[in-house]
Motif scaffolding. Structure first.
Motif, PDB file in Angstrom:
ATOM      1  N   GLU A  27       0.868  -1.189   0.000  1.00 46.13           N
ATOM      2  CA  GLU A  27       0.000   0.000   0.000  1.00 46.13           C
ATOM      3  C   GLU A  27       0.898   1.231   0.000  1.00 46.13           C
ATOM      4  N   ASP A  28       0.725   2.106  -1.010  1.00 44.44           N
ATOM      5  CA  ASP A  28       1.623   3.263  -1.116  1.00 44.44           C
ATOM      6  C   ASP A  28       1.260   4.400  -0.171  1.00 44.44           C
ATOM      7  N   ASP A  29       0.046   4.393   0.364  1.00 43.11           N
ATOM      8  CA  ASP A  29      -0.353   5.402   1.337  1.00 43.11           C
ATOM      9  C   ASP A  29       0.161   4.962   2.710  1.00 43.11           C
ATOM     10  N   HIS A  31      -0.068   6.181   5.667  1.00 42.01           N
ATOM     11  CA  HIS A  31      -1.027   6.263   6.780  1.00 42.01           C
ATOM     12  C   HIS A  31      -1.933   5.034   6.791  1.00 42.01           C
ATOM     13  N   TYR A  51       5.767  -0.251  -0.267  1.00 43.34           N
ATOM     14  CA  TYR A  51       5.057   0.951  -0.701  1.00 43.34           C
ATOM     15  C   TYR A  51       5.015   1.107  -2.223  1.00 43.34           C
ATOM     16  N   ASP A  71      -2.925  -3.248  -2.512  1.00 43.10           N
ATOM     17  CA  ASP A  71      -3.582  -2.110  -3.149  1.00 43.10           C
ATOM     18  C   ASP A  71      -3.289  -2.169  -4.650  1.00 43.10           C
TER      19      ASP A  71
END
Length: 249
Positions: A27-29, A31, A51, A71
């Motif tokens: 997941e690159d986000d 948070h 990421y 993701d």
């Protein structure tokens, strides 16, 4: 995104013996990735965070994981491309739970065709994702001590000790659901399974009436077998469902 960090999910992973399962979060986000990792770690899982698709490929080439949370919108190598390489060049059947903001049925079917095992639409509740992670790990390592070690039909063999399928001695790269569908057909060679039967038994979830899901998985299984053998192993019983083929055609 709705984050329910203080979820009511119980420590089912520990109770079921999967406390130390290794999970790769792609997941690159940062948070969102941190929230997912924190939730999984509270359940006792060991998490690695990547990421980008390229970083995830390096992790997959160097380490073994029991599950991926993936993701799709990633920098560089996309989630779809990563899954294609995972099922292709890496020949991995590790369960993949896809995260995506798109919820169209055709998009979901396309991802199942690529080898996804489950699909969670953003925004999502963390408790739901944790429950799906646990369900996938449970399916991946079920308690089958009392079951037959292997099933055979002509030149198709399923080995329940290694969860591998071969035809003419050639390995088939199957998703969890594809393996489960074949297992059901081989265990009950005289039974005709409706689409509802296959969905309920292979997914362990209530049937939602999405006929295309089963059709896509059956087509994928047939194509993977056909790459090594021209014989038909799954018959379509028109108007009813599917069964193990009785002929060599």
């Amino acid at each position: 995104m709705r984050h329910n960090v203080n979820s009511d999910s119980r420590n089912e992973s520990e109770e079921s013996g999967w406390k130390n399962s290794r999970i790769l979060i792609v997941e690159d986000d940062a948070h969102i990735s941190d929230i997912i990792a924190a939730g999984l770690q509270r359940e006792g899982y060991r998490c690695t965070q990547a990421y980008s698709g390229s970083e995830a490929m390096l992790q997959l080439e160097q380490s073994t994981y029991e599950l991926l949370v993936l993701d799709l919108m990633l920098p560089g190598l996309s989630g779809e491309a990563l899954m294609g390489r995972l099922r292709g060049e890496l020949s991995s059947s590790v369960p993949v739970i896809v995260l995506s903001a798109r919820d169209q049925l055709d998009h979901k079917l396309e991802l199942f065709g690529l080898g996804a095992d489950d699909y969670v639409t953003k925004p999502f509740e963390l408790a739901e994702l944790l429950a799906r992670v646990h369900a996938q790990l449970k399916r991946a390592r079920p308690d089958r001590e009392a079951e037959t070690e292997s099933y055979r039909h002509r030149e198709l063999v399923l080995d329940n000790r290694t969860y591998q399928a071969t035809v003419k001695g050639e390995p088939l790269t199957l998703t969890r659901q594809e393996y489960r569908i074949l297992e059901l057909l081989l265990k009950h060679p005289s039974r005709v399974f409706t689409k509802q039967d296959l969905y309920t038994l292979a997914w362990d979830e209530p049937y939602m009436g999405e006929d295309k899901t089963i059709t896509v998985h059956i087509s994928n299984i047939r194509n993977k077998i056909k790459a090594h053998c021209e014989q038909n192993y799954i018959d379509t019983v028109w108007g009813i469902g599917f069964r193990l083929s009785r002929t060599d055609s």
